[in-house]
Design a protein around this motif. Structure first.
Motif, short mmCIF file in Angstrom:
data_model
loop_
_atom_site.label_atom_id
_atom_site.label_comp_id
_atom_site.label_asym_id
_atom_site.label_seq_id
_atom_site.Cartn_x
_atom_site.Cartn_y
_atom_site.Cartn_z
N ARG A 27 44.80 50.54 36.59
CA ARG A 27 43.73 51.07 37.43
C ARG A 27 42.56 50.12 37.59
O ARG A 27 41.83 50.19 38.58
N LEU A 28 42.35 49.23 36.60
CA LEU A 28 41.15 48.40 36.59
C LEU A 28 41.45 46.91 36.71
O LEU A 28 40.91 46.23 37.58
N PHE A 29 42.32 46.38 35.85
CA PHE A 29 42.58 44.95 35.89
C PHE A 29 43.41 44.55 37.11
O PHE A 29 43.18 43.48 37.70
N VAL A 30 44.37 45.38 37.50
CA VAL A 30 45.21 45.02 38.65
C VAL A 30 44.38 44.92 39.94
O VAL A 30 44.51 43.94 40.68
N PRO A 31 43.50 45.90 40.25
CA PRO A 31 42.62 45.71 41.42
C PRO A 31 41.71 44.50 41.30
O PRO A 31 41.41 43.83 42.30
N PHE A 32 41.27 44.19 40.07
CA PHE A 32 40.45 42.99 39.87
C PHE A 32 41.25 41.75 40.26
O PHE A 32 40.76 40.90 41.01
N PHE A 33 42.47 41.61 39.74
CA PHE A 33 43.28 40.43 40.05
C PHE A 33 43.64 40.39 41.53
O PHE A 33 43.70 39.31 42.13
N PHE A 34 43.89 41.55 42.13
CA PHE A 34 44.18 41.59 43.56
C PHE A 34 43.02 40.98 44.34
O PHE A 34 43.21 40.13 45.22
N THR A 35 41.79 41.40 44.02
CA THR A 35 40.60 40.91 44.72
C THR A 35 40.45 39.40 44.54
O THR A 35 40.22 38.66 45.51
N ALA A 36 40.59 38.94 43.31
CA ALA A 36 40.40 37.51 43.01
C ALA A 36 41.48 36.66 43.66
O ALA A 36 41.20 35.56 44.16
N ILE A 37 42.71 37.15 43.69
CA ILE A 37 43.81 36.38 44.29
C ILE A 37 43.65 36.30 45.80
O ILE A 37 43.88 35.25 46.41
N ALA A 58 38.50 25.67 44.19
CA ALA A 58 38.22 25.45 42.77
C ALA A 58 37.32 26.55 42.21
O ALA A 58 37.53 27.04 41.09
N TYR A 59 36.33 26.93 43.01
CA TYR A 59 35.40 27.99 42.59
C TYR A 59 36.15 29.31 42.43
O TYR A 59 36.01 30.00 41.41
N THR A 60 36.93 29.69 43.45
CA THR A 60 37.61 30.98 43.41
C THR A 60 38.71 31.01 42.34
O THR A 60 38.96 32.06 41.74
N PHE A 61 39.34 29.86 42.09
CA PHE A 61 40.35 29.80 41.03
C PHE A 61 39.69 30.02 39.66
O PHE A 61 40.21 30.76 38.82
N GLU A 62 38.56 29.40 39.44
CA GLU A 62 37.84 29.59 38.18
C GLU A 62 37.37 31.03 38.02
O GLU A 62 37.42 31.59 36.92
N ALA A 63 36.93 31.63 39.13
CA ALA A 63 36.52 33.04 39.09
C ALA A 63 37.70 33.93 38.73
O ALA A 63 37.56 34.92 38.00
#
Length: 298
Positions: A27-37, A58-63
């Motif tokens: 519920r929490l980490f998967v939406p986070f990773f979806f957003t970042a990816i 590079a910035y978004t990968f580090e984020a």
């Protein structure tokens, strides 16, 4: 942010630790990773054009790798990573719920002082270091979860209302709580993502809790309206996770500001674009099966 953690504690119930972690991760980490990816993919696609305002790959990968929620890093000994935006809250809530659930299982009557010590220690440590995926931010939120949990155990917030014997005392309570809300909200006195506790950690716990009670009273008034305002806010609240994730993508890697030429109405057009983006995100989330599952839309 304190309101979200307090509400989480209010509805928290002891659950099997492994089962709860698995459910909260989805519920929490998967939406986070979806957003970042998604941010990383769009950044990679736009990188050849070198558009101003679009974060680099590079910035978004580090984020994506570190999930840093703080941009005030000049005092940090370790943890000066790219900022991931408001979705820092999702992993922070995961850690807070996981640790709190473990404490409930270990000891039913959780000692308030122990939780306060943990929160205060992590708030101090966050001035100097950052740990990946908002771990420290999540631990500083533990007292808020405990306050919400105790409020429910005591019989809910209606207990406070029953204790008020006159309109005078109600007025005194509301005014006092409004002062608390003002003290934490205005002047950037409390920013959990950036470990900014300008009034010190413990006074802010009190003031933020008081401010949450004000919002509880406001929500009661709105709920009695039974009109489009109440139903609209209830709808947005139910699907607020969508409105946490998609605006971050827009802020960091979608160049609306560069796409709109300079003109007298540019600010209004920019706001319109941001609103339309959120509407589009809501429609996509309801129509695309993968997003429906991701955001738990039934």
């Amino acid at each position: 942010m304190p309101l979200f953690f307090l509400v989480t504690g209010y509805f928290c119930k002891p659950k099997p630790i492994a089962e709860a972690m698995k459910k909260d991760f989805a519920r929490l980490f998967v939406p986070f990773f979806f957003t970042a990816i998604v941010m990383l993919i769009i950044s990679l696609a736009l990188s050849p054009f070198d558009i101003e305002g679009v974060k680099s790959p590079a910035y978004t990968f580090e984020a994506l790798i570190y999930g840093n929620g703080s941009s005030v890093n000049h005092h940090k000994i370790w943890g000066n990573w790219s900022v991931v935006g408001s979705v820092w809250f999702l992993p922070a809530l995961f850690w807070a719920k996981t640790v709190f659930n473990c404490l409930i299982h270990k000891k039913k009557n959780i000692t308030l002082w122990v939780i306060l010590m943990i929160g205060g220690l992590e708030a101090w440590a966050g001035q100097y270091i950052l740990l990946p995926y908002s771990l420290l931010q999540g631990l500083t939120a533990l007292p808020f979860l405990l306050i919400g949990y105790y409020a429910k155990e005591a019989g809910g917030l209606d207990v406070v209302n029953k204790m008020i014997v006159s309109k005078v005392w109600l007025a005194v309570l509301v005014v006092s709580c409004c002062v608390g809300w003002f003290m934490t909200t205005f002047g950037n006195n409390l920013d959990m993502a950036q470990f900014n506790w300008s009034l010190c950690y413990y006074p802010n716990l009190l003031f933020a809790t008081a401010g949450t009670y004000v919002f509880y009273l406001i929500s009661l008034l709105i709920s009695k309206m039974n009109g489009w305002i109440s139903s609209s806010l209830a709808f947005l609240g139910k699907y607020s996770l969508i409105l946490v994730c998609f605006p971050v993508i827009e802020t960091y890697v979608i160049p609306f500001n560069q796409m709109i030429p300079n003109m007298p109405m540019k600010s209004l057009l920019l706001i319109a674009c941001k609103v339309l983006w959120c509407v589009l995100a809501m429609v996509m989330s309801f129509k695309i099966p993968t997003l429906r599952k991701l955001f738990a839309i039934k």
